[in-house]
Design a protein around this motif. Structure first.
Motif, PDB file in Angstrom:
ATOM      1  N   ILE A  11     -26.009  45.506  65.949  1.00  0.00           N
ATOM      2  CA  ILE A  11     -25.247  45.974  64.781  1.00  0.00           C
ATOM      3  C   ILE A  11     -24.124  45.030  64.342  1.00  0.00           C
ATOM      4  O   ILE A  11     -23.659  45.113  63.203  1.00  0.00           O
ATOM      5  N   GLU A  12     -23.711  44.133  65.203  1.00  0.00           N
ATOM      6  CA  GLU A  12     -22.594  43.247  64.862  1.00  0.00           C
ATOM      7  C   GLU A  12     -22.817  42.440  63.588  1.00  0.00           C
ATOM      8  O   GLU A  12     -21.907  42.354  62.738  1.00  0.00           O
ATOM      9  N   PRO A  13     -23.994  41.816  63.385  1.00  0.00           N
ATOM     10  CA  PRO A  13     -24.165  41.010  62.169  1.00  0.00           C
ATOM     11  C   PRO A  13     -24.050  41.809  60.884  1.00  0.00           C
ATOM     12  O   PRO A  13     -23.683  41.264  59.840  1.00  0.00           O
ATOM     13  N   ILE A  14     -24.330  43.105  60.948  1.00  0.00           N
ATOM     14  CA  ILE A  14     -24.213  43.962  59.763  1.00  0.00           C
ATOM     15  C   ILE A  14     -22.752  44.109  59.360  1.00  0.00           C
ATOM     16  O   ILE A  14     -22.392  43.959  58.185  1.00  0.00           O
ATOM     17  N   PHE A  15     -21.895  44.379  60.329  1.00  0.00           N
ATOM     18  CA  PHE A  15     -20.476  44.585  60.028  1.00  0.00           C
ATOM     19  C   PHE A  15     -19.734  43.267  59.846  1.00  0.00           C
ATOM     20  O   PHE A  15     -18.720  43.216  59.140  1.00  0.00           O
ATOM     21  N   GLU A  16     -20.241  42.208  60.458  1.00  0.00           N
ATOM     22  CA  GLU A  16     -19.631  40.890  60.270  1.00  0.00           C
ATOM     23  C   GLU A  16     -19.641  40.499  58.801  1.00  0.00           C
ATOM     24  O   GLU A  16     -18.725  39.822  58.327  1.00  0.00           O
ATOM     25  N   ALA A  17     -20.669  40.927  58.086  1.00  0.00           N
ATOM     26  CA  ALA A  17     -20.789  40.563  56.674  1.00  0.00           C
ATOM     27  C   ALA A  17     -19.663  41.142  55.838  1.00  0.00           C
ATOM     28  O   ALA A  17     -19.365  40.642  54.749  1.00  0.00           O
ATOM     29  N   ASP A  18     -19.028  42.209  56.321  1.00  0.00           N
ATOM     30  CA  ASP A  18     -17.979  42.885  55.554  1.00  0.00           C
ATOM     31  C   ASP A  18     -16.564  42.410  55.892  1.00  0.00           C
ATOM     32  O   ASP A  18     -15.619  42.744  55.177  1.00  0.00           O
ATOM     33  N   PHE A  19     -16.416  41.677  56.989  1.00  0.00           N
ATOM     34  CA  PHE A  19     -15.093  41.213  57.375  1.00  0.00           C
ATOM     35  C   PHE A  19     -14.636  40.047  56.507  1.00  0.00           C
ATOM     36  O   PHE A  19     -15.448  39.250  56.032  1.00  0.00           O
ATOM     37  N   LYS A  20     -13.345  39.952  56.329  1.00  0.00           N
ATOM     38  CA  LYS A  20     -12.779  38.847  55.559  1.00  0.00           C
ATOM     39  C   LYS A  20     -12.619  37.614  56.452  1.00  0.00           C
ATOM     40  O   LYS A  20     -12.490  37.724  57.658  1.00  0.00           O
ATOM     41  N   ASP A  21     -12.605  36.448  55.820  1.00  0.00           N
ATOM     42  CA  ASP A  21     -12.487  35.195  56.575  1.00  0.00           C
ATOM     43  C   ASP A  21     -11.160  35.088  57.313  1.00  0.00           C
ATOM     44  O   ASP A  21     -11.051  34.342  58.295  1.00  0.00           O
ATOM     45  N   CYS A  22     -10.153  35.825  56.862  1.00  0.00           N
ATOM     46  CA  CYS A  22      -8.835  35.737  57.497  1.00  0.00           C
ATOM     47  C   CYS A  22      -8.721  36.645  58.715  1.00  0.00           C
ATOM     48  O   CYS A  22      -7.655  36.739  59.327  1.00  0.00           O
ATOM     49  N   SER A  23      -9.799  37.334  59.088  1.00  0.00           N
ATOM     50  CA  SER A  23      -9.798  38.205  60.260  1.00  0.00           C
ATOM     51  C   SER A  23     -10.379  37.446  61.448  1.00  0.00           C
ATOM     52  O   SER A  23     -11.499  36.952  61.382  1.00  0.00           O
ATOM     53  N   TYR A  24      -9.613  37.362  62.542  1.00  0.00           N
ATOM     54  CA  TYR A  24     -10.021  36.531  63.670  1.00  0.00           C
ATOM     55  C   TYR A  24     -10.245  37.291  64.979  1.00  0.00           C
ATOM     56  O   TYR A  24     -10.838  36.756  65.912  1.00  0.00           O
ATOM     57  N   ARG A  69     -14.149  38.717  67.077  1.00  0.00           N
ATOM     58  CA  ARG A  69     -15.288  38.347  66.234  1.00  0.00           C
ATOM     59  C   ARG A  69     -15.948  37.102  66.790  1.00  0.00           C
ATOM     60  O   ARG A  69     -15.307  36.297  67.470  1.00  0.00           O
ATOM     61  N   PRO A  70     -17.240  36.903  66.502  1.00  0.00           N
ATOM     62  CA  PRO A  70     -17.899  35.667  66.932  1.00  0.00           C
ATOM     63  C   PRO A  70     -17.170  34.451  66.385  1.00  0.00           C
ATOM     64  O   PRO A  70     -16.877  34.382  65.183  1.00  0.00           O
ATOM     65  N   LYS A  71     -16.841  33.539  67.254  1.00  0.00           N
ATOM     66  CA  LYS A  71     -16.140  32.299  66.900  1.00  0.00           C
ATOM     67  C   LYS A  71     -14.714  32.552  66.403  1.00  0.00           C
ATOM     68  O   LYS A  71     -14.049  31.640  65.922  1.00  0.00           O
ATOM     69  N   GLY A  72     -14.236  33.787  66.521  1.00  0.00           N
ATOM     70  CA  GLY A  72     -12.859  34.088  66.139  1.00  0.00           C
ATOM     71  C   GLY A  72     -11.972  34.109  67.372  1.00  0.00           C
ATOM     72  O   GLY A  72     -12.414  34.467  68.455  1.00  0.00           O
ATOM     73  N   SER A  73     -10.727  33.716  67.216  1.00  0.00           N
ATOM     74  CA  SER A  73      -9.807  33.698  68.354  1.00  0.00           C
ATOM     75  C   SER A  73      -8.372  33.571  67.857  1.00  0.00           C
ATOM     76  O   SER A  73      -8.125  33.249  66.689  1.00  0.00           O
ATOM     77  N   ALA A  74      -7.441  33.791  68.761  1.00  0.00           N
ATOM     78  CA  ALA A  74      -6.029  33.616  68.425  1.00  0.00           C
ATOM     79  C   ALA A  74      -5.745  32.160  68.081  1.00  0.00           C
ATOM     80  O   ALA A  74      -4.887  31.867  67.227  1.00  0.00           O
ATOM     81  N   HIS A  75      -6.463  31.237  68.723  1.00  0.00           N
ATOM     82  CA  HIS A  75      -6.257  29.807  68.445  1.00  0.00           C
ATOM     83  C   HIS A  75      -6.631  29.468  67.006  1.00  0.00           C
ATOM     84  O   HIS A  75      -5.949  28.695  66.333  1.00  0.00           O
ATOM     85  N   ARG A  76      -7.717  30.052  66.520  1.00  0.00           N
ATOM     86  CA  ARG A  76      -8.122  29.798  65.131  1.00  0.00           C
ATOM     87  C   ARG A  76      -7.110  30.392  64.160  1.00  0.00           C
ATOM     88  O   ARG A  76      -6.831  29.822  63.106  1.00  0.00           O
ATOM     89  N   ALA A  77      -6.562  31.554  64.516  1.00  0.00           N
ATOM     90  CA  ALA A  77      -5.535  32.158  63.663  1.00  0.00           C
ATOM     91  C   ALA A  77      -4.300  31.257  63.591  1.00  0.00           C
ATOM     92  O   ALA A  77      -3.711  31.071  62.518  1.00  0.00           O
ATOM     93  N   LEU A  78      -3.917  30.680  64.736  1.00  0.00           N
ATOM     94  CA  LEU A  78      -2.766  29.765  64.760  1.00  0.00           C
ATOM     95  C   LEU A  78      -3.031  28.515  63.921  1.00  0.00           C
ATOM     96  O   LEU A  78      -2.130  28.007  63.241  1.00  0.00           O
ATOM     97  N   GLU A  79      -4.259  28.022  63.967  1.00  0.00           N
ATOM     98  CA  GLU A  79      -4.608  26.855  63.154  1.00  0.00           C
ATOM     99  C   GLU A  79      -4.423  27.158  61.672  1.00  0.00           C
ATOM    100  O   GLU A  79      -3.936  26.319  60.910  1.00  0.00           O
ATOM    101  N   THR A  80      -4.799  28.374  61.266  1.00  0.00           N
ATOM    102  CA  THR A  80      -4.633  28.787  59.874  1.00  0.00           C
ATOM    103  C   THR A  80      -3.158  28.865  59.505  1.00  0.00           C
ATOM    104  O   THR A  80      -2.745  28.461  58.413  1.00  0.00           O
ATOM    105  N   ILE A  81      -2.329  29.367  60.423  1.00  0.00           N
ATOM    106  CA  ILE A  81      -0.889  29.457  60.183  1.00  0.00           C
ATOM    107  C   ILE A  81      -0.290  28.062  60.016  1.00  0.00           C
ATOM    108  O   ILE A  81       0.528  27.823  59.114  1.00  0.00           O
ATOM    109  N   PHE A  82      -0.706  27.124  60.870  1.00  0.00           N
ATOM    110  CA  PHE A  82      -0.181  25.759  60.775  1.00  0.00           C
ATOM    111  C   PHE A  82      -0.569  25.109  59.450  1.00  0.00           C
ATOM    112  O   PHE A  82       0.222  24.398  58.832  1.00  0.00           O
TER     113      PHE A  82
END
Length: 215
Positions: free
Chosen positions: A113-126, A129-142
């Motif tokens: 079921i994950e790929p179904i709901f993944e389609a609805d998440f925004k790119d700014c949500s980390y 999620r697959p390939k999402g992490s706090a490190h990626r969120a920090l990269e976006t902040i920088f």
């Protein structure tokens, strides 16, 4: 399967998916789920069966029995084991530990079921999620900081998993999934009784919170 379901969900944001349950007990999905559970390690549940115990008894036999239970509609999750994780402020966070069999089935359902709901998440949500992490969120902040972004809001919802509204959660899930067996599988541990059975010191009790069924 992930790519096809994700693309289908993105192409039609109103589509409700059915015929998902039979995918959960596909052997390739169960094997992938087992690998995830094994990689995460973790302790045994109330049955005291560990990952090494299952490997010694035979993983193929273990997964075949799971597949048979799911296919025949005999599968029922058993109460989780309650443990407490110390927090920095001196309090303790309750955590429910399912048996490994339940963890494998949870992982298999998530794969489906994950790929179904993944389609609805925004790119700014980390988070979570697959390939999402706090490190990626920090990269976006920088990156934002380097393009005239000067403020960062750090907020947290206290005891989020204790206070989440499961009725609203199920409404949102039903917007995307119509397979009743999948919905019942999600609903049983968190909605049906509104209180979750747990095991503390060998005694079955009712939890005042219905969100500690975590694997």
């Amino acid at each position: 399967m992930y790519i096809s379901q994700n693309l289908s969900a993105k192409a039609n944001t109103g589509r409700r998916f059915h015929a998902l349950y039979n995918k959960v007990y596909r052997m390739d999905i169960l094997k992938k789920a087992w690998k995830q559970v094994k990689r995460n390690k973790g302790t045994a549940g109330i049955d005291e069966v560990s990952i090494s115990d299952i490997e010694n008894q035979g993983v193929e036999e273990f997964l075949t029995e799971i597949q048979k239970e799911l296919k025949e509609g005999r599968y029922k999750p058993i109460p989780v084991k309650r443990v407490y994780i110390p927090k920095k402020d001196g309090s303790r966070r309750p955590l429910g530990i399912p048996i490994i069999k339940d963890r494998v089935i949870q992982a298999a359902a998530k794969i489906v079921i994950e790929p179904i709901f993944e389609a609805d998440f925004k790119d700014c949500s980390y988070g979570f999620r697959p390939k999402g992490s706090a490190h990626r969120a920090l990269e976006t902040i920088f990156r934002a900081y380097n393009t005239a972004g000067y403020f960062v809001l750090d907020a947290d919802i206290k005891s989020y998993f204790d206070n989440i509204n499961h009725d609203k959660l199920m409404i949102l899930i039903r917007r995307r999934i119509s397979d009743r067996r999948i919905l019942n599988g999600v609903q049983i541990p968190i909605i049906q009784d509104k209180k979750l059975s747990i095991m503390i010191c060998g005694h079955q009790k009712k939890s005042g919170s219905n969100s500690n069924y975590t694997g």
